[in-house]
Design a protein around this motif. Structure first.
Motif, short mmCIF file in Angstrom:
data_model
loop_
_atom_site.label_atom_id
_atom_site.label_comp_id
_atom_site.label_asym_id
_atom_site.label_seq_id
_atom_site.Cartn_x
_atom_site.Cartn_y
_atom_site.Cartn_z
N VAL A 69 19.69 -2.52 -9.95
CA VAL A 69 20.95 -2.80 -9.27
C VAL A 69 21.29 -4.26 -9.57
CG1 VAL A 69 22.23 -2.91 -7.11
CG2 VAL A 69 20.48 -1.14 -7.44
N LEU A 70 22.30 -4.47 -10.40
CA LEU A 70 22.66 -5.81 -10.83
C LEU A 70 23.88 -6.30 -10.04
CD1 LEU A 70 22.34 -5.40 -14.71
CD2 LEU A 70 20.68 -6.42 -13.14
N LEU A 71 23.74 -7.46 -9.43
CA LEU A 71 24.84 -8.08 -8.71
C LEU A 71 25.51 -9.11 -9.61
CD1 LEU A 71 26.49 -8.72 -6.14
CD2 LEU A 71 24.66 -10.32 -5.49
N VAL A 72 26.81 -8.95 -9.84
CA VAL A 72 27.57 -9.88 -10.67
C VAL A 72 28.15 -10.97 -9.77
CG1 VAL A 72 29.47 -10.15 -12.29
CG2 VAL A 72 28.10 -8.05 -12.30
N LEU A 73 27.82 -12.22 -10.06
CA LEU A 73 28.33 -13.36 -9.30
C LEU A 73 29.06 -14.32 -10.23
CD1 LEU A 73 25.34 -14.33 -6.95
CD2 LEU A 73 27.46 -13.17 -6.30
N ASP A 74 30.13 -14.87 -9.75
CA ASP A 74 30.87 -15.90 -10.46
C ASP A 74 30.18 -17.24 -10.19
OD1 ASP A 74 32.65 -17.89 -11.25
OD2 ASP A 74 34.42 -16.74 -10.68
N ALA A 75 29.64 -17.86 -11.23
CA ALA A 75 28.87 -19.09 -11.05
C ALA A 75 29.72 -20.22 -10.50
CB ALA A 75 28.24 -19.51 -12.38
N THR A 76 31.02 -20.14 -10.68
CA THR A 76 31.88 -21.23 -10.23
C THR A 76 32.13 -21.18 -8.72
OG1 THR A 76 33.94 -20.00 -10.62
CG2 THR A 76 33.05 -21.29 -12.45
N THR A 77 31.75 -20.08 -8.05
CA THR A 77 31.97 -20.00 -6.61
C THR A 77 30.93 -20.78 -5.83
OG1 THR A 77 30.68 -17.96 -6.42
CG2 THR A 77 33.04 -17.73 -6.79
N GLY A 78 29.86 -21.18 -6.48
CA GLY A 78 28.87 -22.04 -5.84
C GLY A 78 28.20 -21.40 -4.64
N GLN A 79 28.09 -22.18 -3.56
CA GLN A 79 27.36 -21.73 -2.39
C GLN A 79 28.00 -20.51 -1.73
OE1 GLN A 79 24.34 -23.16 -1.16
NE2 GLN A 79 24.42 -24.03 -3.22
N ASN A 80 29.31 -20.31 -1.91
CA ASN A 80 29.96 -19.13 -1.36
C ASN A 80 29.39 -17.85 -1.96
OD1 ASN A 80 32.01 -17.79 0.26
ND2 ASN A 80 33.00 -17.32 -1.68
N GLY A 81 28.95 -17.95 -3.21
CA GLY A 81 28.35 -16.80 -3.86
C GLY A 81 27.05 -16.36 -3.19
N LEU A 82 26.38 -17.30 -2.53
CA LEU A 82 25.14 -16.95 -1.84
C LEU A 82 25.39 -16.06 -0.65
CD1 LEU A 82 23.21 -20.35 -1.92
CD2 LEU A 82 23.22 -18.49 -3.59
N ILE A 83 26.51 -16.29 0.05
CA ILE A 83 26.87 -15.44 1.18
C ILE A 83 27.13 -14.02 0.70
CG2 ILE A 83 28.53 -15.10 3.06
CD1 ILE A 83 29.05 -18.12 2.96
N GLN A 84 27.88 -13.91 -0.39
CA GLN A 84 28.14 -12.59 -0.97
C GLN A 84 26.84 -11.90 -1.35
OE1 GLN A 84 30.60 -13.36 -4.36
NE2 GLN A 84 32.13 -14.50 -3.20
N ALA A 85 25.97 -12.64 -2.01
CA ALA A 85 24.72 -12.08 -2.50
C ALA A 85 23.87 -11.54 -1.36
CB ALA A 85 23.94 -13.14 -3.28
N ARG A 86 23.81 -12.28 -0.28
CA ARG A 86 22.98 -11.88 0.86
C ARG A 86 23.42 -10.54 1.43
NH1 ARG A 86 24.32 -15.72 4.27
NH2 ARG A 86 23.07 -17.24 3.15
N ILE A 87 24.74 -10.34 1.56
CA ILE A 87 25.25 -9.11 2.18
C ILE A 87 25.08 -7.92 1.23
CG2 ILE A 87 27.30 -7.99 3.10
CD1 ILE A 87 28.21 -10.76 4.06
N PHE A 88 25.35 -8.11 -0.05
CA PHE A 88 25.14 -7.03 -1.01
C PHE A 88 23.67 -6.61 -1.04
CE2 PHE A 88 29.33 -7.98 -2.65
CZ PHE A 88 29.75 -6.77 -3.17
N ALA A 89 22.79 -7.58 -0.96
CA ALA A 89 21.35 -7.28 -1.01
C ALA A 89 20.92 -6.44 0.18
CB ALA A 89 20.55 -8.57 -1.07
#
Length: 394
Positions: A314-334
């Protein structure tokens, strides 16, 4: 012979003819997909067939198969002439470009660190500047404190007095943070059934494009791939996948716009099993991590797929330019689908390379792939040493 008997005979004949016709159509469609492996083995680097028809289908997803020979008919449509397939770039050459592209974008970060360490006197003001450079790179507070503390201790204990040695120490500590011991191998090896890879993420991260590029990566490794267009909220998403697949001879399973994504994903895996492909790549609809209903649906897609075959990645695609906001997204998807790996897109467009460390720390899973630009082969396996050397322009 009375009329009733005559009607029964005629009705029976109609049923038999209809069954024969349906059998021929289904057999033709399955045969076209089943020939995929043999055809691609013959056509690597040369001529090969592409996909036929508009790929539209019913609510459970229908097959848009590879183009068969011109004298065959798929769903009552004549086949277009064959086209020359593209040869995707090999993983080895992608890694060469990975370092070159990253070095070009991350130099400000690396040079800033090296400039600070090369000063004659490392006082508190210098270390504070060093921390600020790290924090501005999206490394995160805790990793930043760890790195600064370890560097200060090592430079003092080892009595490092020259820039060359300081650079080597910095490289070692940065590499330790990125963690080269993490297993970044994609779980795409076929077992008794095809490997199944789900790709998830929020809107606008380049998820569907990433699926298409990943298909090219796998084709370059001589794997037989099938794409599942389970993003049924956007008609363009399925069309986009068909375009990506057609360029490298990869079939696509798609459904009507608005069809149940779980059923399309289910059909994709079923078709992959029947065709004995190596990998089934499932593109899911982009969704806001704050929308509970959509996130629950994503979990449903995974559960339905696993009725036929395990989801190996299961690969989560994150936009590297979103920075720390991407971590919030990652946590919920996980929390919803148990992420096994990260794909960072637009990494070359941001000097905030610390996001690599931050997201790995947040999820405890590795960055496996990075997107380096808009080119069709600008997706590369992530390599910790190559990344750190590029950051420091070593």
């Amino acid at each position: 012979m009375d009329l009733t008997t005559l009607y029964l005979i005629i009705g029976g004949a109609v049923v038999v003819v209809a069954a024969v016709v349906v059998g021929l159509v289904v057999g033709t469609r399955r045969g076209a997909l089943g020939r995929g492996r043999r055809q691609r083995e013959l056509d690597r680097g040369g001529r090969a067939d592409t996909e036929a028809g508009d790929g539209s289908g019913g609510p459970t997803g229908t097959l848009a198969p590879e183009r068969p020979a011109e004298d065959e008919v798929v769903e009552a449509e004549l086949v277009e002439p064959t086209a020359t397939l593209e040869r995707p770039e090999t993983p080895e050459s992608r890694l060469v470009r990975l370092r070159r592209r990253l070095a070009g974008s991350q130099n400000a970060f690396g040079r800033g660190l090296l400039t600070l360490l090369s000063r004659d006197r490392l006082d508190e003001d210098t270390w504070e500047e060093f921390e600020n450079v790290l924090l501005s790179s999206d490394l995160g507070v805790k990793p930043t404190m760890e790195l600064v503390e370890r560097l200060r201790d090592r430079l003092r204990v080892e009595g490092v007095a020259d820039g060359t040695r300081a650079r080597a120490v910095l490289r070692e500590e940065l590499l330790a943070l990125v963690d080269p011991t993490m297993d970044r191998t994609l779980a795409v090896e076929r077992g008794e059934q095809p490997a199944v890879v789900m790709v998830v993420g929020v809107n606008g991260t380049g998820k569907t494009t990433t699926v298409g590029k990943l298909a090219r990566v796998l084709v370059a490794e001589d794997k037989d791939v099938l794409l599942g267009a389970a993003d049924t909220f956007r008609a363009a998403a399925a069309d986009q996948l068909e375009t990506w697949g057609g360029r490298v001879g990869v079939p696509v399973v798609r459904g009507d716009e608005g069809a149940d994504p779980a059923s399309v994903a289910f059909e994709s895996v079923r078709a992959g099993i029947e065709a004995e492909v190596d990998v089934v790549l499932i593109d899911t609809a982009g969704r806001l991590h704050t929308k509970t209903g959509l996130m629950d649906e994503l979990g449903k897609v995974k559960r339905v797929v696993e009725r036929q075959a395990p989801v190996t990645e299961v690969l989560l695609v994150l936009d590297a330019t979103t920075g720390q906001n991407g971590l919030i997204q990652a946590r919920i998807f996980a929390e919803v689908v148990a992420i096994t790996g990260i794909v960072l897109t637009k990494l070359d467009g941001s000097a905030k390379g610390g996001i690599v460390v931050a997201v790995q720390r947040e999820l405890g899973v590795p960055v496996k792939l990075v997107g380096l630009g808009e080119g069709v082969d600008d997706l590369a396996p992530f390599d910790a040493a190559t990344f750190v050397d590029a950051v420091l322009d070593a």
